[in-house]
Motif scaffolding. Structure first.
Motif, PDB file in Angstrom:
ATOM      1  N   GLN A 157       0.838  -1.204   0.000  1.00 46.02           N
ATOM      2  CA  GLN A 157       0.000   0.000   0.000  1.00 46.02           C
ATOM      3  C   GLN A 157       0.869   1.248   0.000  1.00 46.02           C
ATOM      4  O   GLN A 157       0.534   2.265  -0.574  1.00 46.02           O
ATOM      5  CB  GLN A 157      -0.888   0.033   1.257  1.00 46.02           C
ATOM      6  CG  GLN A 157      -1.941  -1.046   1.322  1.00 46.02           C
ATOM      7  CD  GLN A 157      -1.480  -2.283   2.044  1.00 46.02           C
ATOM      8  OE1 GLN A 157      -0.335  -2.714   1.916  1.00 46.02           O
ATOM      9  NE2 GLN A 157      -2.375  -2.884   2.793  1.00 46.02           N
ATOM     10  N   LEU A 165      17.943  15.746   1.566  1.00 45.24           N
ATOM     11  CA  LEU A 165      17.259  16.919   1.017  1.00 45.24           C
ATOM     12  C   LEU A 165      18.246  17.975   0.521  1.00 45.24           C
ATOM     13  O   LEU A 165      18.017  18.646  -0.482  1.00 45.24           O
ATOM     14  CB  LEU A 165      16.311  17.510   2.063  1.00 45.24           C
ATOM     15  CG  LEU A 165      15.229  18.433   1.511  1.00 45.24           C
ATOM     16  CD1 LEU A 165      13.972  18.335   2.346  1.00 45.24           C
ATOM     17  CD2 LEU A 165      15.656  19.881   1.451  1.00 45.24           C
ATOM     18  N   LYS A 185       5.097  10.011  -4.227  1.00 47.61           N
ATOM     19  CA  LYS A 185       5.130  11.255  -3.452  1.00 47.61           C
ATOM     20  C   LYS A 185       6.424  11.358  -2.663  1.00 47.61           C
ATOM     21  O   LYS A 185       7.051  10.347  -2.374  1.00 47.61           O
ATOM     22  CB  LYS A 185       3.981  11.254  -2.436  1.00 47.61           C
ATOM     23  CG  LYS A 185       2.635  11.453  -3.063  1.00 47.61           C
ATOM     24  CD  LYS A 185       1.579  11.574  -2.006  1.00 47.61           C
ATOM     25  CE  LYS A 185       0.332  12.095  -2.663  1.00 47.61           C
ATOM     26  NZ  LYS A 185      -0.879  11.535  -2.236  1.00 47.61           N
ATOM     27  N   ASP A 186       6.757  12.578  -2.285  1.00 42.84           N
ATOM     28  CA  ASP A 186       7.932  12.780  -1.433  1.00 42.84           C
ATOM     29  C   ASP A 186       7.496  13.069  -0.010  1.00 42.84           C
ATOM     30  O   ASP A 186       6.572  13.851   0.213  1.00 42.84           O
ATOM     31  CB  ASP A 186       8.758  13.965  -1.964  1.00 42.84           C
ATOM     32  CG  ASP A 186       9.687  13.526  -3.086  1.00 42.84           C
ATOM     33  OD1 ASP A 186       9.453  12.453  -3.654  1.00 42.84           O
ATOM     34  OD2 ASP A 186      10.651  14.259  -3.390  1.00 42.84           O
ATOM     35  N   ASN A 187       8.156  12.440   0.937  1.00 38.30           N
ATOM     36  CA  ASN A 187       7.810  12.642   2.336  1.00 38.30           C
ATOM     37  C   ASN A 187       9.059  12.978   3.148  1.00 38.30           C
ATOM     38  O   ASN A 187       9.816  12.090   3.522  1.00 38.30           O
ATOM     39  CB  ASN A 187       7.128  11.378   2.878  1.00 38.30           C
ATOM     40  CG  ASN A 187       6.747  11.535   4.332  1.00 38.30           C
ATOM     41  OD1 ASN A 187       6.303  12.600   4.760  1.00 38.30           O
ATOM     42  ND2 ASN A 187       6.939  10.475   5.107  1.00 38.30           N
ATOM     43  N   PRO A 188       9.294  14.268   3.401  1.00 37.33           N
ATOM     44  CA  PRO A 188      10.471  14.647   4.181  1.00 37.33           C
ATOM     45  C   PRO A 188      10.264  14.393   5.675  1.00 37.33           C
ATOM     46  O   PRO A 188       9.121  14.362   6.144  1.00 37.33           O
ATOM     47  CB  PRO A 188      10.599  16.152   3.920  1.00 37.33           C
ATOM     48  CG  PRO A 188       9.282  16.601   3.397  1.00 37.33           C
ATOM     49  CD  PRO A 188       8.483  15.420   2.984  1.00 37.33           C
ATOM     50  N   ASP A 189      11.350  14.214   6.392  1.00 40.27           N
ATOM     51  CA  ASP A 189      11.214  14.104   7.852  1.00 40.27           C
ATOM     52  C   ASP A 189      11.065  15.506   8.437  1.00 40.27           C
ATOM     53  O   ASP A 189      11.260  16.511   7.747  1.00 40.27           O
ATOM     54  CB  ASP A 189      12.390  13.322   8.468  1.00 40.27           C
ATOM     55  CG  ASP A 189      13.723  14.042   8.276  1.00 40.27           C
ATOM     56  OD1 ASP A 189      13.749  15.175   7.747  1.00 40.27           O
ATOM     57  OD2 ASP A 189      14.763  13.465   8.650  1.00 40.27           O
ATOM     58  N   THR A 199       2.431   4.811  -3.453  1.00 38.42           N
ATOM     59  CA  THR A 199       1.219   4.357  -2.781  1.00 38.42           C
ATOM     60  C   THR A 199       0.214   3.895  -3.834  1.00 38.42           C
ATOM     61  O   THR A 199       0.283   4.309  -4.982  1.00 38.42           O
ATOM     62  CB  THR A 199       0.562   5.499  -1.977  1.00 38.42           C
ATOM     63  OG1 THR A 199       0.241   6.566  -2.873  1.00 38.42           O
ATOM     64  CG2 THR A 199       1.474   6.015  -0.889  1.00 38.42           C
ATOM     65  N   TRP A 200      -0.701   3.037  -3.392  1.00 42.46           N
ATOM     66  CA  TRP A 200      -1.751   2.586  -4.312  1.00 42.46           C
ATOM     67  C   TRP A 200      -2.589   3.775  -4.750  1.00 42.46           C
ATOM     68  O   TRP A 200      -2.874   4.685  -3.965  1.00 42.46           O
ATOM     69  CB  TRP A 200      -2.676   1.579  -3.614  1.00 42.46           C
ATOM     70  CG  TRP A 200      -2.059   0.251  -3.360  1.00 42.46           C
ATOM     71  CD1 TRP A 200      -0.825  -0.179  -3.723  1.00 42.46           C
ATOM     72  CD2 TRP A 200      -2.674  -0.842  -2.665  1.00 42.46           C
ATOM     73  NE1 TRP A 200      -0.632  -1.477  -3.304  1.00 42.46           N
ATOM     74  CE2 TRP A 200      -1.755  -1.908  -2.654  1.00 42.46           C
ATOM     75  CE3 TRP A 200      -3.921  -1.039  -2.059  1.00 42.46           C
ATOM     76  CZ2 TRP A 200      -2.033  -3.141  -2.048  1.00 42.46           C
ATOM     77  CZ3 TRP A 200      -4.196  -2.249  -1.462  1.00 42.46           C
ATOM     78  CH2 TRP A 200      -3.267  -3.293  -1.457  1.00 42.46           C
ATOM     79  N   ASP A 237      -9.374  12.535  -9.085  1.00 41.72           N
ATOM     80  CA  ASP A 237      -8.201  13.284  -9.554  1.00 41.72           C
ATOM     81  C   ASP A 237      -7.169  12.423 -10.285  1.00 41.72           C
ATOM     82  O   ASP A 237      -6.065  12.874 -10.562  1.00 41.72           O
ATOM     83  CB  ASP A 237      -7.516  13.983  -8.370  1.00 41.72           C
ATOM     84  CG  ASP A 237      -8.387  15.098  -7.819  1.00 41.72           C
ATOM     85  OD1 ASP A 237      -9.429  15.396  -8.431  1.00 41.72           O
ATOM     86  OD2 ASP A 237      -8.037  15.661  -6.767  1.00 41.72           O
ATOM     87  N   GLY A 259      12.653  17.453  -1.931  1.00 41.22           N
ATOM     88  CA  GLY A 259      11.727  17.769  -0.848  1.00 41.22           C
ATOM     89  C   GLY A 259      10.310  17.957  -1.328  1.00 41.22           C
ATOM     90  O   GLY A 259       9.374  17.901  -0.545  1.00 41.22           O
ATOM     91  N   ILE A 260      10.156  18.209  -2.637  1.00 46.11           N
ATOM     92  CA  ILE A 260       8.818  18.488  -3.156  1.00 46.11           C
ATOM     93  C   ILE A 260       8.286  17.299  -3.952  1.00 46.11           C
ATOM     94  O   ILE A 260       7.200  16.807  -3.682  1.00 46.11           O
ATOM     95  CB  ILE A 260       8.822  19.746  -4.072  1.00 46.11           C
ATOM     96  CG1 ILE A 260       9.515  20.928  -3.366  1.00 46.11           C
ATOM     97  CG2 ILE A 260       7.406  20.110  -4.485  1.00 46.11           C
ATOM     98  CD1 ILE A 260       8.816  21.456  -2.141  1.00 46.11           C
ATOM     99  N   ASN A 272       3.146  22.269  -7.377  1.00 37.15           N
ATOM    100  CA  ASN A 272       4.157  22.371  -6.342  1.00 37.15           C
ATOM    101  C   ASN A 272       5.579  22.250  -6.873  1.00 37.15           C
ATOM    102  O   ASN A 272       6.452  23.027  -6.512  1.00 37.15           O
ATOM    103  CB  ASN A 272       3.911  21.290  -5.281  1.00 37.15           C
ATOM    104  CG  ASN A 272       2.986  21.789  -4.184  1.00 37.15           C
ATOM    105  OD1 ASN A 272       3.060  22.952  -3.789  1.00 37.15           O
ATOM    106  ND2 ASN A 272       2.131  20.920  -3.699  1.00 37.15           N
ATOM    107  N   LYS A 316       8.204  25.478  -7.043  1.00 34.86           N
ATOM    108  CA  LYS A 316       9.458  25.453  -6.286  1.00 34.86           C
ATOM    109  C   LYS A 316      10.658  25.555  -7.228  1.00 34.86           C
ATOM    110  O   LYS A 316      11.647  26.229  -6.927  1.00 34.86           O
ATOM    111  CB  LYS A 316       9.522  24.166  -5.448  1.00 34.86           C
ATOM    112  CG  LYS A 316      10.724  24.056  -4.549  1.00 34.86           C
ATOM    113  CD  LYS A 316      10.618  24.957  -3.332  1.00 34.86           C
ATOM    114  CE  LYS A 316      11.809  24.748  -2.405  1.00 34.86           C
ATOM    115  NZ  LYS A 316      11.636  25.440  -1.130  1.00 34.86           N
TER     116      LYS A 316
END
Lengths: 245, 637
Positions: free
Chosen positions: B63, B72, B254-258, B269-270, B277, B412-413, B439, B443
């Motif tokens: 998932q 980053l 997708k990007d997921n920064p800490d 992700t699924w 969308d 990061g984006i 986004n 950026k």
């Protein structure tokens, strides 16, 4: 320079700010990234110089509008946090009633001393740059939004319903457990937290952009709700959005 | 065939669990339903289940999965930790077939290393169905029993299991961890045969026709918008049907920064084509905006597009979509029966689909990790569009063909598909002309010369430059459509002698939106290129001496020989049909019209599903198409 952030509250329970105050170890990391200049729940100081304003609560009377407009003027970025601020929240339940009657119920004999008008989300008054939905907000999602803002990114709020997260989490559908859920029309982003815990989605994040409301109501009735109860399911959180549609 | 007592089988499972080398996964009860999950002991196993909530696909294509992690500050990435091998116990035959479908999809053209790493390190212990969900129609899909695709296959024979050994891996597992495994006797073999026959008759669903007709039935129904509207009227677009499907493979990245903003995970992700969308791009254009069209797309994908490419109907009959659909509109059996009767009542004869010729090749692995590159020049062209010149850090050339695109990462984006604006004749660097729309692009505009970006690609099918040599060329560019066309146009200008007459028609909304204005001024002075520009309007305060009107007003102003000219068209989605109609009116043959299309190209390698127009992946088969090849593709223009 760390951005300065401030928290504000309008008509609401302050439960969303409590979620932020309860961030535990993440709070320290967060404070490495931002400078909190105003946050009534955790500090005495207050400062009007801020970049990001987090606003909790809905606007339920005319005189609150000026304060909201002032915050908008001061802040570079305005973030609505919690259902009351993002979609009107349960405060909008009163919009279904006669407002004089509402004042009487709440304030009794002193009712004439208190103004009220239809409860509304803050974007009904001022432009809002980002939303953290939920009642209360999810701490992780709050942090996601903060990270996005720090990186100069518009926070992404899903435009798909809670079912998406619920299926990924491999929950048993609330309807299969004999319960009644509005997850199929409610905006995701909460990671289906309520259904994960064995309850239902009440709709606190508001409707997705194009919900199939008729189908959802039909399902509620098919599974055993009365028409009134099905409509009631929609009133709980969707009042302001339904009124606008 | 082997025989093991149920007690010994439990010991076998417990022995596997005890050896910490393995992730031991099996079917367990979850409320009154079932789910695959990690086993703590053999007693948790429920091999008598009917169907699991999610298919075992989640162990190969989770998932949410980290594709890689990067720093980053400089974009440098770290290798993912190795995965521990798994044993999955209790996979029903239809889910085994579904994994085979996934294998084909994930190895098509380029192989997905994240999927196959897990797939290759997993041992599958299947089990023949003892119960069947009331929605299951696997027997009709040829997926109720299998004799391949497993390492071991169990059949419950009361106090014992019959075991078919399907692979060396399975045999070794059995001999290492199981005791008292005997050879099956004739009666056991016969019993297994009997059980399999019972399974074939267990379905409570009923197709009124042969499922081999599905691809042809669909073909007859595409244009029946009333049919799709009726069936999708109650669709919630909740995505449940696709999310529980064992053969659905669409994903988002997708990007997921800490929180410290130091490390970023790029996750996949699924996703699902039923969601609103799914086919929407950053500019807001949604290429499949209505519920009936998305609903139709799903059935076409399963029953037609994948069939045409791979030769299988991508449905194994597990019935999960049916059982998870609250308005009860997702049962393929009901939908296809209805379709069959509707077509039949119109007197249309439909025969079983011919199996297509299948030729799936794999050329290496997909690399999801971008190569590092540096912005070496930035030219602001309008308030919204900037030209970036980018140089690969390892000194290599991007190596693109005109018309191709690259996936550009802004750290990061995230990542966005951007067409390459410079010709391959420009060496040492490449250019992209980027509009601020989402986004990533917003950026990107804030980055400075010297800043790093990530680059994957080049991707897609570019212009066939060799085929255009010696021909007359008519470029028609609307707005930002000039960006991809410029990669070919400048190539043509650089090699001017190799081409015939060259015309560029370029239009935008108003004068201040004109891109590459300096280059255009120079072009206007060139004797060997015919250049005409237009604006839709000229507001007060701006000056414009040229044509005013939409791009099609320029077409009558140029003369050409329709048999010799090749028209190359790129612009906003609304532009194509008007330009093409005008070209056709001027007798330009269909195969002389070449278009470049824009879609949501997320993965760039024909996997994630977002850019699909009917059976075509724009990222792989396009973005450049010959009009004659896509004029019959309804979602294309």
């Amino acid at each position: 320079m760390k951005p300065k952030v401030a928290f504000f509250d309008f008509a609401g329970c302050e439960g969303d700010q409590l979620q932020v105050a309860n961030l535990e170890e993440d709070l320290l990391t967060l404070l490495g990234q931002v400078e909190v200049v105003s946050f009534r729940e955790i500090m005495k100081e207050h400062n009007e110089d801020y970049d990001i304003a987090f606003i909790e609560g809905s606007c339920t009377r005319l005189q609150d509008e000026d304060r909201l407009k002032q915050i908008r003027k001061n802040a570079k970025i305005v973030v609505a946090i919690g259902s009351c601020a993002t979609i009107g929240g349960i405060n909008a339940l009163k919009n279904y009633k006669n407002l004089d009657e509402v004042r009487q119920i709440v304030y009794g004999e002193s009712a004439r001393l208190f103004d009220t008008y239809a409860a509304r989300p803050i974007d009904a008054i001022i432009p809002v740059d980002a939303y953290v939905h939920g009642c209360p907000i999810d701490r992780n999602e709050f942090l996601q939004v903060v990270k996005s803002l720090l990186l100069g990114k518009k926070p992404e709020v899903p435009n798909y319903p809670v079912c998406v997260e619920c299926k990924k989490n491999e929950n048993i559908c609330a309807f299969d457990r004999g319960q009644f859920c509005v997850g199929p029309v409610t905006r995701a982003g909460c990671n289906s937290c309520c259904i994960n815990e064995g309850t239902i989605c009440w709709g606190c994040r508001g409707l997705i952009d194009n919900p199939n409301e008729n189908s959802q109501k039909e399902i509620l009735i098919k599974y055993g709700l009365t028409v009134d109860d099905a409509i009631g399911k929609f009133k709980l959180y969707f009042g302001w959005q339904e009124g606008k549609r | 065939m082997k025989i093991i007592s149920k007690d010994e089988f439990s010991n076998f499972v417990d022995a596997l669990i005890k050896d910490e080398k393995w992730n031991v996964i099996g079917v367990k009860a979850k409320g009154d339903k079932f789910a695959f999950g990690p086993l703590e002991n053999a007693n948790e196993l429920r091999l008598d289940y009917d169907v699991t909530l999610l298919p075992p696909k989640k162990y190969f294509f989770p998932q949410r999965e980290t594709l890689f992690t990067y720093n980053l500050a400089d974009g440098s990435s770290a290798k993912n930790p190795e995965t521990k091998p798994s044993v999955i116990i209790g996979v029903h035959p239809y889910d085994i077939v579904a994994l085979f479908h996934m294998d084909e999809i994930f190895r098509d053209t380029k192989s997905d290393p994240h999927y196959f790493e897990k797939r290759n390190s997993t041992v599958i212990i299947g089990v023949n169905m003892q119960k069947m969900s009331k929605w299951n129609f696997a027997p009709y899909m040829g997926c109720a029993i299998v004799d391949y695709g497993y390492d071991l296959m169990l059949t419950d024979l009361g106090n014992r299991y019959a075991i078919s050994v399907g692979s060396q891996k399975g045999g070794e597992l059995l001999s290492k961890y199981a005791k008292n495994v005997n050879s099956a006797l004739a009666r056991d073999i016969q019993l297994v045969g009997q059980k399999k026959r019972e399974i074939m008759n267990m379905s409570q669903q009923k197709f009124d026709f042969s499922t081999e007709m599905i691809p042809e039935l669909l073909k007859e129904t595409y244009e029946e918008s009333g049919f799709w509207e009726k069936h999708a009227e109650k669709c919630l677009a909740c995505g449940s049907c696709v999310l529980v499907c064992p053969t659905c493979y669409c994903f988002d990245v997708k990007d997921n920064p800490d929180l410290a903003l130091e490390q970023v995970e790029r996750i996949r992700t699924w996703d699902g084509c039923l969601l609103e969308d799914f086919a929407k791009i950053a500019s807001g254009e949604n290429f499949r905006p209505t519920r009936p069209t998305r609903y139709r797309h799903r059935y076409f994908k399963k029953g037609k597009y994948l069939f045409d490419r791979f030769g299988f109907i991508s449905c194994v009959g597990c019935g999960r979509c049916s059982s998870n659909c609250l308005p009860n509109i997702a049962n393929p059996v009901e939908l296809f029966n209805d379709m069959y009767h509707e077509i039949h009542s119109k007197g249309v004869k439909v025969s079983p689909a011919q199996t297509p010729e299948v030729n799936i090749q794999t050329e290496g692995n997909i690399d999801y990790v971008p190569r590092l590159a540096t912005i070496i020049n930035k030219t602001v062209m309008t308030p919204n569009e900037t030209l970036f010149e980018i140089k690969m850090d390892d000194g290599s050339e991007l190596g693109h063909k005109p018309g191709q695109f690259a996936e550009i990462s802004v750290f990061g984006i995230g990542e966005a598909p951007i067409s390459i604006s410079s010709p391959p004749t420009k060496k040492g660097s490449f250019e992209i002309c980027v509009r601020k729309v989402g986004n990533v692009t917003n950026k990107l505009h804030t980055l400075k010369v010297g800043d790093k970006v990530g680059v994957r690609g080049p991707f897609g099918n570019g212009f066939d430059v060799d085929a255009l040599k010696g021909k007359d060329l008519l470029f028609v560019a609307g707005g930002l459509g000039i960006a991809p066309l410029r990669s070919l146009f400048n190539y043509v200008v650089d090699k001017r002698k190799e081409f015939g007459h060259v015309v560029l028609l370029y239009g935008c909304k108003e004068p201040r939106e004109l891109l590459f204005s300096k280059e255009m001024e120079e072009l206007a002075r060139r004797p060997d290129v015919e250049f005409k520009a237009t604006v839709n309007w000229c507001p007060d305060g701006e000056s414009w001496g040229g044509n005013i009107g939409v791009i099609t007003t320029l077409i009558p102003q140029v003369s050409f020989d329709p048999d010799k000219i090749y028209a190359i068209v790129c612009g906003p989605p609304v532009m194509y049909k008007y330009v093409i109609a005008d070209l056709k009116a001027r007798k330009v043959p269909d195969d002389h019209i070449i278009v470049s299309l824009e879609r949501r190209m997320k993965c760039g390698v024909g996997k994630c599903g977002h850019c699909q127009i009917n059976q075509i992946y724009v990222c792989k088969d396009g973005p450049v198409f010959n009009y004659s090849k896509i004029k019959g593709v309804p979602e294309a223009l």
